[in-house]
Design an enzyme around this catalytic site. Sequence first.
Site, PDB file in Angstrom:
ATOM      1  N   LYS A 121      20.759  54.991  35.699  1.00 59.95           N
ATOM      2  CA  LYS A 121      20.507  56.170  35.705  1.00 59.95           C
ATOM      3  C   LYS A 121      21.492  57.128  36.569  1.00 59.95           C
ATOM      4  CE  LYS A 121      17.016  55.798  38.345  1.00 59.95           C
ATOM      5  NZ  LYS A 121      17.466  54.459  38.820  1.00 59.95           N
ATOM      6  N   ILE A 137       5.688  60.594  34.997  1.00 55.16           N
ATOM      7  CA  ILE A 137       5.180  61.708  34.965  1.00 55.16           C
ATOM      8  C   ILE A 137       5.065  62.667  35.575  1.00 55.16           C
ATOM      9  CG2 ILE A 137       3.624  59.424  34.492  1.00 55.16           C
ATOM     10  CD1 ILE A 137       2.053  60.244  36.976  1.00 55.16           C
ATOM     11  N   ALA A 169       5.543  66.286  34.044  1.00 56.39           N
ATOM     12  CA  ALA A 169       5.968  67.527  32.875  1.00 56.39           C
ATOM     13  C   ALA A 169       6.878  68.147  32.475  1.00 56.39           C
ATOM     14  CB  ALA A 169       4.324  68.503  32.395  1.00 56.39           C
ATOM     15  N   CYS A 229      21.073  58.170  26.788  1.00 55.09           N
ATOM     16  CA  CYS A 229      20.213  57.110  26.001  1.00 55.09           C
ATOM     17  C   CYS A 229      19.134  56.781  25.691  1.00 55.09           C
ATOM     18  CB  CYS A 229      19.803  56.236  27.991  1.00 55.09           C
ATOM     19  SG  CYS A 229      21.169  55.421  28.735  1.00 55.09           S
ATOM     20  N   LYS A 248      20.462  66.321  33.625  1.00 56.30           N
ATOM     21  CA  LYS A 248      19.592  65.546  34.489  1.00 56.30           C
ATOM     22  C   LYS A 248      20.248  66.173  36.238  1.00 56.30           C
ATOM     23  CE  LYS A 248      19.260  61.791  35.533  1.00 56.30           C
ATOM     24  NZ  LYS A 248      18.930  60.137  36.027  1.00 56.30           N
TER      25      LYS A 248
END
Length: 453
Positions: free
Chosen positions: A157, A256, A258, A266, A327
Amino acid sequence: MKICVIGAGYVGLVTAACFAEMGNRVICVERDPFRVARLRRGEATIYEPGLQPLLLAHLASGQLSFSQDLAEGTAHAEVTFIAVGTPSAEDGSVDLSHVLAVADELGDTLSQPCLVVDKSTVPVGAAERVAQRINVRLGKRNKCFQVPVASNPEFLKEGSAVDDFMRPDRVIIGCDDVASAELLRRLYAPFLRNHERLLCMSAREAEFSKYAANAFLATKISLINEMAGLCARLGVDIEQVRRGIGSDKRIGTHFIYAGCGYGGSCFPKDVRALIRTAEQEGIEPGILRAVEARNALQKTWLFQLLREHFSGHLQGRVVALWGLAFKPGTDDLREAPSLVLLEALLAAGATVQACDPVATAGVAARYGQVLQSGQLRLSESPYRVVEGADALVLVTEWKQFRQPDFAQIRSLMRMPALFDGRNIYDGKQLAELGFLYRGIGRPALGRCMVSAA
């Protein structure tokens, strides 16, 4: 163990540095001379927490070196990893040209047997094609050995890649011979001392596992985002729903949340690749198409909220953006939701004042003309970009954005309207401070009178 890693991009550089950390002798082969020069000076060419210290330490120790010469890199290697790019082709399929070019060069270069391992994300059957390309060329050179090829997909990640590599939740090895599996088992043994998570399977199964994992995670994100859209219409807070369903062990709490859509190198690429693979096999990938469509729509949500807030009139408005990278923990802008919002705001005539801890240089390189015009302003200070702003939009949830001084922010803004693209703030608290708060799939809280632009 002596290791060669071909490619000093995101996967290759992290792989090389982490194997060196465990005492292996690693040569990382990279054809870009400017990148090699920087790496030899100990300068990480990507932003990844923990990577720079590993580079400096193992360049100094001699465990890690960089070269442009493939023959030098493979001269004594027991294992050679292919970690070059596999971008999307125009039709969404995987462009294997870089991987196959490396295979050809290995066939023309290898002087002794070694295990070749696909670390790049490649479609099913790639290991077979790489092996065929290498061994045909070895045969033409009258070499009396054959080279096995294994698949060892990465599950890193961005933002935590070094930690993921050093403490993997699983290591997948795809190969068809016992000797290759045992060699990779020994190589990865130091990373798995506290838990045995090494999974052996065929190369084709390993290759597909990588795509299936990313498609599954992308599906979870898109599904919760679709639920958020429904929550917004029904006056339901998706955060409470998330808590309610996340306590179910069959669902779990991961992926999960939102938000304003996923990006990066990726998920978008791998979902497209699986769609194309399904089409080639005569299968209609209905779920995967819906995942891709939902994510594209999700990236427009924040702009729609802003346009609604300003009654469609964004010309002359000043909008502050917090977060540009796709991110936290990376400077990667590939398919970032921030860029969709940024371009929509610029097209609508708004002035954008944007802040990111590490990604502003990448945005500046992309939008040089807009920067010169003054319609886009970049800063590393979250407080500077809110000065005179008509709205503040949180796009990327960096830690330094989580608990800012909202009283100061309200005093600096022309209009205290906050749009939370990652649902990290307490809307009730912000409303009490005088903000209008809008999240993703959450009821609007507070009031903010829209003044003339």
